[in-house]
Design a protein around this motif. Structure first.
Motif, PDB file in Angstrom:
ATOM      1  N   LEU A  34       0.837  -1.199   0.000  1.00 31.16           N
ATOM      2  CA  LEU A  34       0.000   0.000   0.000  1.00 31.16           C
ATOM      3  C   LEU A  34       0.874   1.252   0.000  1.00 31.16           C
ATOM      4  CD1 LEU A  34      -2.768   1.352   0.137  1.00 31.16           C
ATOM      5  CD2 LEU A  34      -2.617   1.181   2.628  1.00 31.16           C
ATOM      6  N   PHE A  35       1.935   1.236   0.789  1.00 27.77           N
ATOM      7  CA  PHE A  35       2.846   2.378   0.830  1.00 27.77           C
ATOM      8  C   PHE A  35       3.450   2.635  -0.546  1.00 27.77           C
ATOM      9  CE2 PHE A  35       7.236   3.903   1.279  1.00 27.77           C
ATOM     10  CZ  PHE A  35       6.981   5.151   1.827  1.00 27.77           C
ATOM     11  N   ILE A  36       3.910   1.584  -1.204  1.00 21.70           N
ATOM     12  CA  ILE A  36       4.510   1.732  -2.537  1.00 21.70           C
ATOM     13  C   ILE A  36       3.481   2.253  -3.527  1.00 21.70           C
ATOM     14  CG2 ILE A  36       5.541   0.465  -4.461  1.00 21.70           C
ATOM     15  CD1 ILE A  36       6.936  -1.285  -2.325  1.00 21.70           C
ATOM     16  N   GLN A  37       2.254   1.775  -3.451  1.00 16.77           N
ATOM     17  CA  GLN A  37       1.200   2.269  -4.330  1.00 16.77           C
ATOM     18  C   GLN A  37       0.946   3.751  -4.095  1.00 16.77           C
ATOM     19  OE1 GLN A  37      -2.023  -0.333  -3.285  1.00 16.77           O
ATOM     20  NE2 GLN A  37      -1.543  -1.831  -4.880  1.00 16.77           N
ATOM     21  N   GLN A  38       0.952   4.170  -2.845  1.00 23.75           N
ATOM     22  CA  GLN A  38       0.729   5.573  -2.529  1.00 23.75           C
ATOM     23  C   GLN A  38       1.892   6.435  -2.995  1.00 23.75           C
ATOM     24  OE1 GLN A  38      -0.065   5.383   1.671  1.00 23.75           O
ATOM     25  NE2 GLN A  38      -2.269   5.082   1.355  1.00 23.75           N
ATOM     26  N   VAL A  39       3.115   5.933  -2.881  1.00 28.02           N
ATOM     27  CA  VAL A  39       4.284   6.671  -3.364  1.00 28.02           C
ATOM     28  C   VAL A  39       4.189   6.868  -4.869  1.00 28.02           C
ATOM     29  CG1 VAL A  39       6.779   6.530  -3.728  1.00 28.02           C
ATOM     30  CG2 VAL A  39       5.816   6.016  -1.485  1.00 28.02           C
ATOM     31  N   ILE A  40       3.857   5.817  -5.601  1.00 30.57           N
ATOM     32  CA  ILE A  40       3.725   5.914  -7.053  1.00 30.57           C
ATOM     33  C   ILE A  40       2.624   6.905  -7.413  1.00 30.57           C
ATOM     34  CG2 ILE A  40       3.062   4.636  -9.135  1.00 30.57           C
ATOM     35  CD1 ILE A  40       4.539   2.204  -7.877  1.00 30.57           C
ATOM     36  N   SER A  41       1.509   6.859  -6.682  1.00 31.16           N
ATOM     37  CA  SER A  41       0.408   7.790  -6.927  1.00 31.16           C
ATOM     38  C   SER A  41       0.857   9.234  -6.723  1.00 31.16           C
ATOM     39  CB  SER A  41      -0.752   7.467  -5.988  1.00 31.16           C
ATOM     40  OG  SER A  41      -1.746   8.438  -6.071  1.00 31.16           O
ATOM     41  N   GLU A  42       1.623   9.492  -5.687  1.00 32.82           N
ATOM     42  CA  GLU A  42       2.107  10.852  -5.438  1.00 32.82           C
ATOM     43  C   GLU A  42       3.126  11.281  -6.486  1.00 32.82           C
ATOM     44  OE1 GLU A  42       1.076  13.156  -3.224  1.00 32.82           O
ATOM     45  OE2 GLU A  42      -0.501  11.721  -2.723  1.00 32.82           O
ATOM     46  N   LEU A  43       3.977  10.359  -6.924  1.00 37.53           N
ATOM     47  CA  LEU A  43       4.976  10.702  -7.935  1.00 37.53           C
ATOM     48  C   LEU A  43       4.328  11.070  -9.260  1.00 37.53           C
ATOM     49  CD1 LEU A  43       7.818   8.120  -7.255  1.00 37.53           C
ATOM     50  CD2 LEU A  43       7.888  10.593  -6.913  1.00 37.53           C
ATOM     51  N   LYS A  44       3.163  10.514  -9.554  1.00 39.96           N
ATOM     52  CA  LYS A  44       2.459  10.856 -10.785  1.00 39.96           C
ATOM     53  C   LYS A  44       1.949  12.293 -10.758  1.00 39.96           C
ATOM     54  CE  LYS A  44       1.012   6.188 -12.002  1.00 39.96           C
ATOM     55  NZ  LYS A  44      -0.111   5.268 -12.169  1.00 39.96           N
ATOM     56  N   LYS A  45       1.829  12.878  -9.571  1.00 43.85           N
ATOM     57  CA  LYS A  45       1.341  14.243  -9.434  1.00 43.85           C
ATOM     58  C   LYS A  45       2.454  15.279  -9.637  1.00 43.85           C
ATOM     59  CE  LYS A  45      -2.122  12.858  -6.051  1.00 43.85           C
ATOM     60  NZ  LYS A  45      -2.570  13.027  -4.650  1.00 43.85           N
ATOM     61  N   VAL A  46       3.702  14.845  -9.662  1.00 48.06           N
ATOM     62  CA  VAL A  46       4.827  15.773  -9.763  1.00 48.06           C
ATOM     63  C   VAL A  46       4.855  16.388 -11.156  1.00 48.06           C
ATOM     64  CG1 VAL A  46       7.348  15.955  -9.737  1.00 48.06           C
ATOM     65  CG2 VAL A  46       6.177  14.521  -8.053  1.00 48.06           C
ATOM     66  N   VAL A  47       5.032  17.708 -11.193  1.00 50.67           N
ATOM     67  CA  VAL A  47       5.114  18.429 -12.460  1.00 50.67           C
ATOM     68  C   VAL A  47       6.537  18.931 -12.624  1.00 50.67           C
ATOM     69  CG1 VAL A  47       4.258  20.399 -13.777  1.00 50.67           C
ATOM     70  CG2 VAL A  47       2.713  19.134 -12.272  1.00 50.67           C
ATOM     71  N   THR A  48       7.183  18.589 -13.730  1.00 52.16           N
ATOM     72  CA  THR A  48       8.546  19.031 -14.002  1.00 52.16           C
ATOM     73  C   THR A  48       8.525  20.479 -14.458  1.00 52.16           C
ATOM     74  OG1 THR A  48       9.071  16.787 -14.711  1.00 52.16           O
ATOM     75  CG2 THR A  48      10.636  18.507 -15.303  1.00 52.16           C
ATOM     76  N   PRO A  49       9.356  21.334 -13.856  1.00 55.85           N
ATOM     77  CA  PRO A  49       9.358  22.740 -14.270  1.00 55.85           C
ATOM     78  C   PRO A  49       9.942  22.910 -15.676  1.00 55.85           C
ATOM     79  CG  PRO A  49      11.089  22.343 -12.656  1.00 55.85           C
ATOM     80  CD  PRO A  49      10.301  21.081 -12.769  1.00 55.85           C
ATOM     81  N   THR A  50       9.521  23.976 -16.336  1.00 51.95           N
ATOM     82  CA  THR A  50      10.076  24.278 -17.655  1.00 51.95           C
ATOM     83  C   THR A  50      11.501  24.795 -17.476  1.00 51.95           C
ATOM     84  OG1 THR A  50       9.311  26.566 -17.613  1.00 51.95           O
ATOM     85  CG2 THR A  50       7.788  24.910 -18.518  1.00 51.95           C
ATOM     86  N   ARG A  51      12.213  24.900 -18.566  1.00 56.11           N
ATOM     87  CA  ARG A  51      13.596  25.383 -18.514  1.00 56.11           C
ATOM     88  C   ARG A  51      13.646  26.796 -17.928  1.00 56.11           C
ATOM     89  NH1 ARG A  51      18.337  23.869 -20.797  1.00 56.11           N
ATOM     90  NH2 ARG A  51      19.855  25.503 -21.242  1.00 56.11           N
ATOM     91  N   LYS A  52      12.728  27.651 -18.353  1.00 53.74           N
ATOM     92  CA  LYS A  52      12.696  29.031 -17.862  1.00 53.74           C
ATOM     93  C   LYS A  52      12.429  29.064 -16.357  1.00 53.74           C
ATOM     94  CE  LYS A  52      10.475  33.460 -18.713  1.00 53.74           C
ATOM     95  NZ  LYS A  52       9.486  34.200 -19.478  1.00 53.74           N
ATOM     96  N   GLU A  53      11.474  28.261 -15.889  1.00 51.63           N
ATOM     97  CA  GLU A  53      11.177  28.200 -14.467  1.00 51.63           C
ATOM     98  C   GLU A  53      12.374  27.680 -13.670  1.00 51.63           C
ATOM     99  OE1 GLU A  53       6.374  27.311 -14.402  1.00 51.63           O
ATOM    100  OE2 GLU A  53       7.769  25.629 -14.601  1.00 51.63           O
ATOM    101  N   LEU A  54      13.028  26.659 -14.212  1.00 48.75           N
ATOM    102  CA  LEU A  54      14.177  26.074 -13.527  1.00 48.75           C
ATOM    103  C   LEU A  54      15.302  27.094 -13.387  1.00 48.75           C
ATOM    104  CD1 LEU A  54      15.243  23.465 -12.284  1.00 48.75           C
ATOM    105  CD2 LEU A  54      16.184  22.892 -14.517  1.00 48.75           C
TER     106      LEU A  54
END
Length: 91
Positions: A34-54
């Motif tokens: 369950l913990f691993i499933q929740q970690v994967i679920s949270e990782l799917k929510k991560v948004v990579t910043p654009t080059r300009k934002e970075l």
């Protein structure tokens, strides 16, 4: 009215509580899965910043570090001067 009802996330909180209740009743293997499933679920929510934002974030962090270094240096100089003034010049 609770904050969950305002946010419209009542169902999400109930689901999370139900998962937590089920996890408490499962064996340790079930809780790990369950913990691993929740970690994967949270990782799917991560948004990579654009080059300009970075680049912008990096410059903000570097600017903050430079300001903090200057502040620490100034305080070090001030306390060093105060120590020499109080106790006299070193041998």
């Amino acid at each position: 009215m609770s904050s969950n009802e305002i946010d419209g996330n009542v169902g999400g909180d109930l689901v999370e509580r139900a998962k937590a209740d089920r996890a408490a009743k499962k064996s340790w293997i079930g809780r790990v899965v369950l913990f691993i499933q929740q970690v994967i679920s949270e990782l799917k929510k991560v948004v990579t910043p654009t080059r300009k934002e970075l680049i912008n974030y990096t410059l903000v962090v570097l600017g903050f570090v430079v300001v903090m270094m200057a502040l620490v240096w100034a305080l070090d100089q001030l306390f060093g001067w105060a120590t020499l003034f109080t106790f006299g010049t070193p041998l």
